[in-house]
Scaffold this active site. Structure first.
Site, PDB file in Angstrom:
ATOM      1  N   CYS A  24       0.834  -1.201   0.000  1.00 58.89           N
ATOM      2  CA  CYS A  24       0.000   0.000   0.000  1.00 58.89           C
ATOM      3  C   CYS A  24       0.869   1.252   0.000  1.00 58.89           C
ATOM      4  O   CYS A  24       2.052   1.211   0.337  1.00 58.89           O
ATOM      5  CB  CYS A  24      -0.889   0.049   1.243  1.00 58.89           C
ATOM      6  SG  CYS A  24      -1.949  -1.386   1.500  1.00 58.89           S
ATOM      7  N   CYS A  35      -2.463  -3.008  -3.570  1.00 65.32           N
ATOM      8  CA  CYS A  35      -3.748  -2.825  -2.893  1.00 65.32           C
ATOM      9  C   CYS A  35      -4.784  -2.287  -3.872  1.00 65.32           C
ATOM     10  O   CYS A  35      -4.503  -1.356  -4.635  1.00 65.32           O
ATOM     11  CB  CYS A  35      -3.564  -1.858  -1.730  1.00 65.32           C
ATOM     12  SG  CYS A  35      -5.093  -1.408  -0.883  1.00 65.32           S
ATOM     13  N   ASP A  95      20.668  37.415 -11.821  1.00 65.75           N
ATOM     14  CA  ASP A  95      19.418  37.742 -12.501  1.00 65.75           C
ATOM     15  C   ASP A  95      18.858  39.056 -11.967  1.00 65.75           C
ATOM     16  O   ASP A  95      18.754  39.265 -10.747  1.00 65.75           O
ATOM     17  CB  ASP A  95      18.406  36.614 -12.291  1.00 65.75           C
ATOM     18  CG  ASP A  95      17.088  36.868 -12.989  1.00 65.75           C
ATOM     19  OD1 ASP A  95      16.994  36.563 -14.184  1.00 65.75           O
ATOM     20  OD2 ASP A  95      16.156  37.382 -12.326  1.00 65.75           O
TER      21      ASP A  95
END
Length: 498
Positions: free
Chosen positions: A38, A69, A448
């Site tokens: 699961c 599952c 930047d």
């Protein structure tokens, strides 16, 4: 060798007991009494701790004899964020497997791309993931098969072919072994009230599916960036969806991606269904859907000057790319020009050298030109300054001859150094390619202009050296910090289109 979360039994048990969806994909729970596996958030009553074992991959659970599952469908979990965070052998191998390399080129092809022997790759994956490359690729084929069975009316033989199985018998055996149901039984379990999306007036080769992610996900800068920088003919924003053309191993495709609160709706039209797994992998990578936003935001929130930005809009992702070479070319076209000018330059290349495609549902016209096509272009025909022509032609020639690789298997540090060695490549161009093409979550852009302006307004250092020193505390998530800093501006890249 890295040690995965699955080795921390106490932490895994806590996650299972709290049904914590943040850990879906990080590990899988195998239940000794029922022989099923699961996801941590499975809605059933958690088993006793002594009946739980934990595995790093679905393939490892399958190798150990557990089946998926039927309630929580662990095969549909988001991918582990580890593979996009790390740059080591295992992570690079997992990115290549997700991109379908084992199905197309076999384990020797995978090893060759990584620069290791087949035995080294197999040993490393088995040690860390509990399964070798063939088993990992098989688990991925099973997941693709289930998707096709449940969401399309394709005949089972076509499903087997599209999912990458060598025979219908192998397909039947694998599906039955992994899901404890035959392919026909899987299809009959789909509620009759939910018709297969591909039957709703769609063209042949069109599939609709949901791409899961870990919440939260803030879509504004993600889709805003893609829409604002879209190259006409290759990309567009239409009807609330980002649409673009895809160059894929067996043909080409068109994808439409629409944000929803708990998933991304993905509508794919493929010339060859064998490209489905690769197309999904590249779309997930484009939207950074396997990220762990809790880990990212918790780290960035620790800086008191960044915390208000994170709290205002948690879950920002890094917009990436479906084609690394294309992005590198576009980064060069965008050097020292506006977003609009960069789009114009790229559109000219597309019209002149791109491969035409049909798009009955929209306005897409071409695939972005390949490096091989661009390497044959007469530089004198390119309407740009001579120095930028030299930068572009140097880049595409190295991409075309294979001396520079930007694929998912690329070593980030080595590739960045090779980019910086090219004429006209400075830190900004190399780092934006590292961030959005290579997928380095720690790539940073201290030079930047937008980053420096935002830093100054927040009271952070605004000179590149001082900002880099302050940003050391944000590692390994500096690419996400850039998204939060950019988002302080009113530029269209930060606004979800309407």
């Amino acid at each position: 060798m890295q040690t995965g979360m699955h080795t921390d039994t106490e932490r895994c048990v806590r996650a299972v007991r709290s049904k914590d969806a943040r850990f879906d994909g990080w590990f899988f729970t195998a239940v000794l009494t029922t022989r099923i596996y699961c996801r941590p958030s499975c809605p059933v009553v958690p088993p006793k701790p002594e009946n739980m074992t934990f595995h790093p991959s679905a393939a490892a659970c399958q190798q150990a004899g557990f089946r998926a599952c039927k309630r929580c469908r662990p095969d549909t979990s988001p991918g582990s964020p580890e593979w996009n965070l790390r740059a080591d052998l295992t992570a690079r191998a997992m990115r290549l497997i997700a991109d379908g390399v084992v199905d197309r080129e076999g384990v020797p092809g995978l090893a060759a791309r990584l620069g290791y022997s087949t035995r080294q790759v197999e040993r490393q994956l088995l040690a860390e993931l509990g399964a070798g490359p063939l088993a990992l690729a098989r688990a991925q084929r099973a997941q693709t098969a289930r998707l096709l069975i449940e969401t399309t009316p394709l005949p089972m033989a076509d499903v087997a072919f599209a999912a990458g199985f060598s025979s219908v018998r192998t397909f039947n055996d694998t599906v039955r072994e992994v899901f404890a149901l035959s392919p026909s039984e899987l299809r009959t379990r789909v509620p009759k009230s939910r018709p297969a999306p591909a039957t709703r007036g769609a063209a042949p080769g069109t599939l609709s599916l949901r791409l899961p992610f870990r919440t939260p996900l803030h879509p504004d800068n993600l889709f805003g960036h893609l829409a604002a920088t879209a190259v006409p003919g290759v990309e567009e924003w239409r009807g609330g969806a980002y649409r673009r053309t895809l160059r894929l191993p067996y043909g080409h495709g068109i994808v439409a991606l629409t944000p929803h609160p708990d998933h991304i709706a993905c509508r794919l039209t493929l010339g060859d269904l064998r490209d489905l797994t690769v197309a999904i992998s590249r779309c997930r990578r484009l939207l950074d859907l396997d990220a762990d936003p809790t880990a990212v935001d918790d780290q960035l929130r620790a800086d008191p000057l960044l915390a208000p930005l994170v709290d205002k809009a948690p879950g920002r992702r890094v917009p990436r790319t479906v084609d690394e070479a294309e992005f590198a070319v576009r980064a060069v076209l965008g050097q020292q020009v506006s977003t609009a000018a960069a789009r114009t330059h790229a559109a000219r290349l597309v019209t002149a050298h791109g491969v035409p495609v049909d798009d009955p549902g929209g306005g897409l016209t071409h695939l972005f030109p390949s490096p091989e096509a661009l390497a044959e272009v007469d530089p004198q025909t390119l309407a740009m300054p001579r120095t930028r022509r030299t930068t572009l032609t140097s880049l595409v020639s190295r991409l075309a001859d294979g001396s520079l690789g930007l694929g998912v298997e690329a070593d980030w540090a080595e590739t960045r150094a090779r980019l910086l060695a090219l004429p006209g490549f400075g830190p900004w161009t190399a780092d934006v390619i590292a961030m959005r093409a290579l997928g380095d979550p720690d790539a940073f852009l201290p030079t930047d202009l937008g980053v420096r302006r935002a830093a100054g307004e927040l009271g952070l250092p605004s000179t590149p050296a001082a900002l880099t020193a302050r940003a050391a505390a944000w590692r390994p998530w500096r690419a996400y910090a850039v998204q939060y800093l950019w988002a302080t501006d009113s530029h269209p890249i930060n606004v979800l289109p309407v």
